[in-house]
Design a protein around this motif. Structure first.
Motif, mmCIF file in Angstrom:
data_model
loop_
_atom_site.group_PDB
_atom_site.id
_atom_site.type_symbol
_atom_site.label_atom_id
_atom_site.label_comp_id
_atom_site.label_asym_id
_atom_site.label_seq_id
_atom_site.Cartn_x
_atom_site.Cartn_y
_atom_site.Cartn_z
ATOM 1 N N UNK A 48 0.825 -1.212 0.000
ATOM 2 C CA UNK A 48 0.000 0.000 0.000
ATOM 3 C C UNK A 48 0.859 1.262 0.000
ATOM 4 N N UNK A 49 1.991 1.192 0.679
ATOM 5 C CA UNK A 49 2.879 2.343 0.791
ATOM 6 C C UNK A 49 4.009 2.318 -0.241
ATOM 7 N N UNK A 50 3.839 1.490 -1.268
ATOM 8 C CA UNK A 50 4.795 1.476 -2.376
ATOM 9 C C UNK A 50 6.056 0.689 -2.126
ATOM 10 N N UNK A 51 6.075 -0.107 -1.062
ATOM 11 C CA UNK A 51 7.271 -0.893 -0.758
ATOM 12 C C UNK A 51 7.384 -2.131 -1.630
ATOM 13 N N UNK A 52 8.578 -2.667 -1.679
ATOM 14 C CA UNK A 52 8.870 -3.863 -2.473
ATOM 15 C C UNK A 52 8.491 -5.110 -1.672
ATOM 16 N N UNK A 53 7.552 -5.892 -2.173
ATOM 17 C CA UNK A 53 7.095 -7.098 -1.474
ATOM 18 C C UNK A 53 7.638 -8.373 -2.114
ATOM 19 N N UNK A 54 8.561 -8.230 -3.041
ATOM 20 C CA UNK A 54 9.047 -9.389 -3.803
ATOM 21 C C UNK A 54 9.727 -10.453 -2.941
ATOM 22 N N UNK A 55 10.242 -10.100 -1.776
ATOM 23 C CA UNK A 55 10.850 -11.092 -0.888
ATOM 24 C C UNK A 55 9.800 -11.864 -0.082
ATOM 25 N N UNK A 56 8.561 -11.427 -0.133
ATOM 26 C CA UNK A 56 7.530 -11.984 0.737
ATOM 27 C C UNK A 56 6.463 -12.786 0.012
ATOM 28 N N UNK A 57 6.337 -12.558 -1.304
ATOM 29 C CA UNK A 57 5.287 -13.227 -2.078
ATOM 30 C C UNK A 57 5.817 -13.666 -3.441
ATOM 31 N N UNK A 58 5.114 -14.582 -4.047
ATOM 32 C CA UNK A 58 5.386 -15.048 -5.410
ATOM 33 C C UNK A 58 5.317 -13.833 -6.357
ATOM 34 N N UNK A 59 6.128 -13.796 -7.416
ATOM 35 C CA UNK A 59 6.099 -12.657 -8.345
ATOM 36 C C UNK A 59 4.696 -12.349 -8.896
ATOM 37 N N UNK A 60 3.908 -13.378 -9.146
ATOM 38 C CA UNK A 60 2.543 -13.169 -9.646
ATOM 39 C C UNK A 60 1.708 -12.397 -8.629
ATOM 40 N N UNK A 61 1.884 -12.727 -7.363
ATOM 41 C CA UNK A 61 1.140 -12.052 -6.287
ATOM 42 C C UNK A 61 1.600 -10.604 -6.165
ATOM 43 N N UNK A 62 2.904 -10.376 -6.283
ATOM 44 C CA UNK A 62 3.434 -9.008 -6.233
ATOM 45 C C UNK A 62 2.817 -8.165 -7.347
ATOM 46 N N UNK A 63 2.717 -8.749 -8.533
ATOM 47 C CA UNK A 63 2.091 -8.040 -9.671
ATOM 48 C C UNK A 63 0.625 -7.732 -9.381
ATOM 49 N N UNK A 64 -0.088 -8.707 -8.825
ATOM 50 C CA UNK A 64 -1.518 -8.509 -8.511
ATOM 51 C C UNK A 64 -1.698 -7.413 -7.464
#
Length: 157
Positions: A136-152
């Motif tokens: 929500x705050x524009x942070x990078x979540x790629x270490x926490x979720x699958x790339x597809x989820x990050x895109x969603x």
């Protein structure tokens, strides 16, 4: 075939959830990921979106089935002809909450068993809520979720 149910809202599914599911497959021949509708939780993603995201994460995994449900979890467990739940525990607060739930489940379905799995240490802090906040705050979540989820998440927010 021994089937186990792993239920949650998965809003969104995280690497911590994936870790629990993969570890459950070491103990059971089949895992049903039960995606709860949970209208009172006011989820970011709809039930259909959450089901689709979990299916994408486990695409090609024959021993994992993803199904949505609403209503009582014990009714879903009965429909699936299972008697076992896997529950992830991160904190003592999770334990107290889950212990209360498992006691209620056994009142409603005496043959049900709940197995509690602590997270892998690298996911002990991780929750869907934290992932949503970071995204929500524009942070990078790629270490926490699958790339597809990050895109969603990026599309949704």
């Amino acid at each position: 075939m021994k089937k186990v149910i792993y239920a949650g809202t998965f809003d969104p599914i995280t690497h911590g959830h994936v870790d629990i599911i993969k570890r459950a497959l070491k103990m059971f021949s089949h895992v049903v990921v039960a995606v709860a509708e949970s209208p009172r939780k006011n989820t970011l993603f709809t039930l259909d979106e959450r089901i689709e995201m979990v299916e994408e994460v486990f695409k090609g995994e024959a021993n994992i089935t993803v199904k949505g449900f609403s209503g009582l979890l014990v009714d879903f467990v009965k429909e699936e002809q299972s008697t076992t739940l896997i529950r992830g525990l991160r904190t003592t607060m999770d334990f107290e909450y889950e212990l209360g739930l498992s006691t209620m489940y056994q009142k409603l379905m005496p043959e049900i068993e709940s197995l509690f799995l602590p997270p892998n240490e690298k996911y002990a802090f991780l929750s869907s809520t934290i992932v949503r906040e970071v995204a929500l705050h524009g942070g990078d979540v790629s270490d926490f979720v699958h790339p597809y989820i990050a895109d969603k998440l990026g599309e949704k927010l």
